[in-house]
Design a protein around this motif. Structure first.
Motif, PDB file in Angstrom:
ATOM      1  N   LYS A 307       0.829  -1.208   0.000  1.00  0.00           N
ATOM      2  CA  LYS A 307       0.000   0.000   0.000  1.00  0.00           C
ATOM      3  C   LYS A 307       0.865   1.261   0.000  1.00  0.00           C
ATOM      4  CE  LYS A 307      -3.850  -2.336   2.299  1.00  0.00           C
ATOM      5  NZ  LYS A 307      -4.615  -2.519   3.554  1.00  0.00           N
ATOM      6  N   LYS A 308       1.959   1.228   0.756  1.00  0.00           N
ATOM      7  CA  LYS A 308       2.882   2.368   0.751  1.00  0.00           C
ATOM      8  C   LYS A 308       3.491   2.565  -0.635  1.00  0.00           C
ATOM      9  CE  LYS A 308       4.378   2.380   5.615  1.00  0.00           C
ATOM     10  NZ  LYS A 308       5.551   2.204   6.518  1.00  0.00           N
ATOM     11  N   HIS A 309       3.841   1.458  -1.281  1.00  0.00           N
ATOM     12  CA  HIS A 309       4.432   1.531  -2.618  1.00  0.00           C
ATOM     13  C   HIS A 309       3.420   2.100  -3.610  1.00  0.00           C
ATOM     14  CE1 HIS A 309       7.754  -0.615  -5.137  1.00  0.00           C
ATOM     15  NE2 HIS A 309       7.559   0.631  -5.522  1.00  0.00           N
ATOM     16  N   CYS A 310       2.156   1.710  -3.468  1.00  0.00           N
ATOM     17  CA  CYS A 310       1.109   2.262  -4.323  1.00  0.00           C
ATOM     18  C   CYS A 310       1.011   3.775  -4.156  1.00  0.00           C
ATOM     19  CB  CYS A 310      -0.235   1.613  -4.001  1.00  0.00           C
ATOM     20  SG  CYS A 310      -0.415  -0.088  -4.590  1.00  0.00           S
ATOM     21  N   ARG A 311       1.066   4.235  -2.917  1.00  0.00           N
ATOM     22  CA  ARG A 311       0.999   5.680  -2.662  1.00  0.00           C
ATOM     23  C   ARG A 311       2.212   6.393  -3.233  1.00  0.00           C
ATOM     24  NH1 ARG A 311      -1.139   3.890   2.410  1.00  0.00           N
ATOM     25  NH2 ARG A 311       0.856   4.171   3.468  1.00  0.00           N
ATOM     26  N   GLN A 312       3.373   5.753  -3.131  1.00  0.00           N
ATOM     27  CA  GLN A 312       4.581   6.348  -3.692  1.00  0.00           C
ATOM     28  C   GLN A 312       4.472   6.474  -5.209  1.00  0.00           C
ATOM     29  OE1 GLN A 312       8.408   4.106  -4.262  1.00  0.00           O
ATOM     30  NE2 GLN A 312       9.128   5.448  -2.604  1.00  0.00           N
ATOM     31  N   LEU A 313       3.946   5.447  -5.859  1.00  0.00           N
ATOM     32  CA  LEU A 313       3.769   5.481  -7.308  1.00  0.00           C
ATOM     33  C   LEU A 313       2.772   6.555  -7.720  1.00  0.00           C
ATOM     34  CD1 LEU A 313       3.665   1.641  -8.059  1.00  0.00           C
ATOM     35  CD2 LEU A 313       5.489   3.224  -8.696  1.00  0.00           C
ATOM     36  N   GLU A 314       1.694   6.701  -6.939  1.00  0.00           N
ATOM     37  CA  GLU A 314       0.684   7.716  -7.241  1.00  0.00           C
ATOM     38  C   GLU A 314       1.276   9.117  -7.088  1.00  0.00           C
ATOM     39  OE1 GLU A 314      -2.873   9.297  -8.449  1.00  0.00           O
ATOM     40  OE2 GLU A 314      -2.181   7.205  -8.519  1.00  0.00           O
ATOM     41  N   PHE A 315       2.085   9.328  -6.059  1.00  0.00           N
ATOM     42  CA  PHE A 315       2.728  10.628  -5.857  1.00  0.00           C
ATOM     43  C   PHE A 315       3.665  10.951  -7.028  1.00  0.00           C
ATOM     44  CE2 PHE A 315       6.472  12.972  -4.374  1.00  0.00           C
ATOM     45  CZ  PHE A 315       5.869  14.152  -3.952  1.00  0.00           C
ATOM     46  N   ARG A 316       4.452   9.958  -7.430  1.00  0.00           N
ATOM     47  CA  ARG A 316       5.386  10.176  -8.543  1.00  0.00           C
ATOM     48  C   ARG A 316       4.639  10.449  -9.843  1.00  0.00           C
ATOM     49  NH1 ARG A 316      10.064   5.529  -7.429  1.00  0.00           N
ATOM     50  NH2 ARG A 316      10.964   6.543  -5.591  1.00  0.00           N
ATOM     51  N   LYS A 317       3.514   9.788 -10.024  1.00  0.00           N
ATOM     52  CA  LYS A 317       2.712   9.997 -11.221  1.00  0.00           C
ATOM     53  C   LYS A 317       2.186  11.423 -11.275  1.00  0.00           C
ATOM     54  CE  LYS A 317      -1.399   8.215 -13.593  1.00  0.00           C
ATOM     55  NZ  LYS A 317      -2.517   7.222 -13.523  1.00  0.00           N
ATOM     56  N   LYS A 318       1.653  11.898 -10.136  1.00  0.00           N
ATOM     57  CA  LYS A 318       1.127  13.262 -10.088  1.00  0.00           C
ATOM     58  C   LYS A 318       2.239  14.288 -10.257  1.00  0.00           C
ATOM     59  CE  LYS A 318      -2.939  12.226  -7.267  1.00  0.00           C
ATOM     60  NZ  LYS A 318      -3.628  12.407  -5.968  1.00  0.00           N
ATOM     61  N   LYS A 319       3.387  14.004  -9.645  1.00  0.00           N
ATOM     62  CA  LYS A 319       4.534  14.901  -9.780  1.00  0.00           C
ATOM     63  C   LYS A 319       4.963  15.014 -11.242  1.00  0.00           C
ATOM     64  CE  LYS A 319       9.331  15.443  -8.216  1.00  0.00           C
ATOM     65  NZ  LYS A 319      10.410  14.848  -7.384  1.00  0.00           N
ATOM     66  N   LYS A 320       4.974  13.878 -11.937  1.00  0.00           N
ATOM     67  CA  LYS A 320       5.350  13.863 -13.346  1.00  0.00           C
ATOM     68  C   LYS A 320       4.346  14.657 -14.180  1.00  0.00           C
ATOM     69  CE  LYS A 320       6.516  10.694 -17.119  1.00  0.00           C
ATOM     70  NZ  LYS A 320       6.631   9.260 -17.526  1.00  0.00           N
ATOM     71  N   GLU A 321       3.053  14.506 -13.870  1.00  0.00           N
ATOM     72  CA  GLU A 321       2.023  15.234 -14.605  1.00  0.00           C
ATOM     73  C   GLU A 321       2.192  16.737 -14.430  1.00  0.00           C
ATOM     74  OE1 GLU A 321      -1.582  13.643 -13.045  1.00  0.00           O
ATOM     75  OE2 GLU A 321      -1.513  11.817 -14.273  1.00  0.00           O
TER      76      GLU A 321
END
Length: 357
Positions: A307-321
């Motif tokens: 779940k932490k990894h999922c949140r990290q991926l979501e944060f990186r995705k938004k940062k990239k956007e």
């Protein structure tokens, strides 16, 4: 004698001796031994004594998993190469057991994302362990060994592949340079499915799983690197400016399979070039199964990390956007920024001027 020694080591809880048996010639010998040794190596043995299943809800009462339709399609294509002596009725029974195995694991851990090829892993576990022992074993494999492949994005799985060239460069720089014009995606199918999709002989893939379950989750990648090194003569015969041909050859395992030699040499490679020494290692998330397998061994801990990894991926995705939008509109942003700066500068200058009389 080896069979008796493995059984005694499992009974005594001596993991070191079981691991030694699993990685030496012929591995764990036969399925009768594997039915005891694999759950022991995975840490799933205590989940099969009946007490856990009595406390858990029947999986059929749990909400359906979003990927169940795809699971059904893949299960219908299973048991192609082995076993070879099944009647049509037996085949349908096996497929039913496989479908129930995968669906139960997914329903009990709904955060897991199914990928095509996961059914190949589950098929082998089912054949070796049977339907009862297979459930906790697959849970432990999914969450504690291939967790990165079941995340909502492929980036963590790609990070595994990007360790391949730094490893080859450290061990065989000339060969690495020769094949580096092709991306390492040729290793995806083998590493993603723990070679279960690539190897058609039951005895070979069962033998390979002896080593995989005894060693760190990074070992399948080291095995692939060792296979590449063992093919150096063949690969050097192909021009380096033919990346498509190199990719095609590297995407398929050589025949015959020299598993015992590859396993032995890959273990030595792992010792001499540990993943921590590779240049790309720092790019792998600290939540990756590659970095947490030695510290976290329970399903509950693994779910938390997932779940932490999922949140990290979501944060990186938004940062990239955000960065993409900023880059796309950098002209407008620059104009507005300069305008604001000039305006603020004028106000400051006027205030300063009035104060100075």
């Amino acid at each position: 004698e080896k069979v008796r020694a493995i059984a005694a080591a499992c009974e005594a809880g001596n993991r070191e001796k079981v691991v030694e048996a699993a990685i030496t010639k012929d591995g764990l010998i036969c399925d009768r031994v594997r039915r005891e040794a694999w759950p022991f190596l995975l840490g799933s043995r205590n989940s099969t004594n009946g007490s856990l299943s009595e406390k858990r809800r029947d999986w059929r009462d749990l909400p359906p998993h979003v990927d169940e339709d795809q699971v059904k399609l893949d299960v219908n294509r299973s048991f192609i190469y082995y076993p070879t002596n099944m009647t049509p009725r037996q085949l349908e029974q096996r497929k039913k057991q496989l479908l129930e195995l995968i669906v139960e694991v997914l329903r009990r851990h709904p955060m897991l994302g199914y990928f095509q090829g996961f059914h190949d892993i589950c098929q082998l576990i089912l054949l070796v362990l049977g339907p009862v022992l297979a459930v906790p074993a697959v849970e432990h494999i999914a969450l504690l060994r291939i967790r990165d492949f079941m995340l909502p994005e492929m980036a963590p799985a790609i990070d595994h592949l990007f360790l391949l060239y730094p490893l080859l460069k450290a061990e065989h720089p000339k060969l690495c340079a020769h094949i580096s014009n092709t991306q390492p995606f040729f290793a995806l199918a083998a590493t993603l499915t723990l070679y279960a999709h690539e190897i058609q002989e039951y005895s070979n893939i069962a033998r390979l799983f002896d080593a995989f379950l005894a060693l760190d989750p990074v070992f399948p990648l080291y095995l692939f690197a060792q296979i590449i090194i063992s093919r150096s003569t063949e690969l050097f015969s192909i021009p380096e400016d033919e990346p498509e041909m190199l990719h095609s050859i590297l995407s398929h395992l050589p025949k015959p399979l020299d598993l015992e030699t590859w396993i032995t040499q890959a273990i030595q490679l792992l010792k001499s070039r540990p993943p921590e020494s590779l240049s790309y290692w720092h790019c792998v998330s600290y939540l990756s199964v590659l970095k947490t397998s030695k510290k976290h061994s329970s399903l509950k801990e693994a779910e938390i990390l997932f779940k932490k990894h999922c949140r990290q991926l979501e944060f990186r995705k938004k940062k990239k956007e955000v960065l993409v939008k900023l880059n796309k509109n950098k002209g407008t942003v620059l104009f507005v920024g300069v305008s604001v700066l000039v305006g603020v500068g004028g106000v400051v200058w006027g205030v300063w001027g009035r104060r100075m009389g």
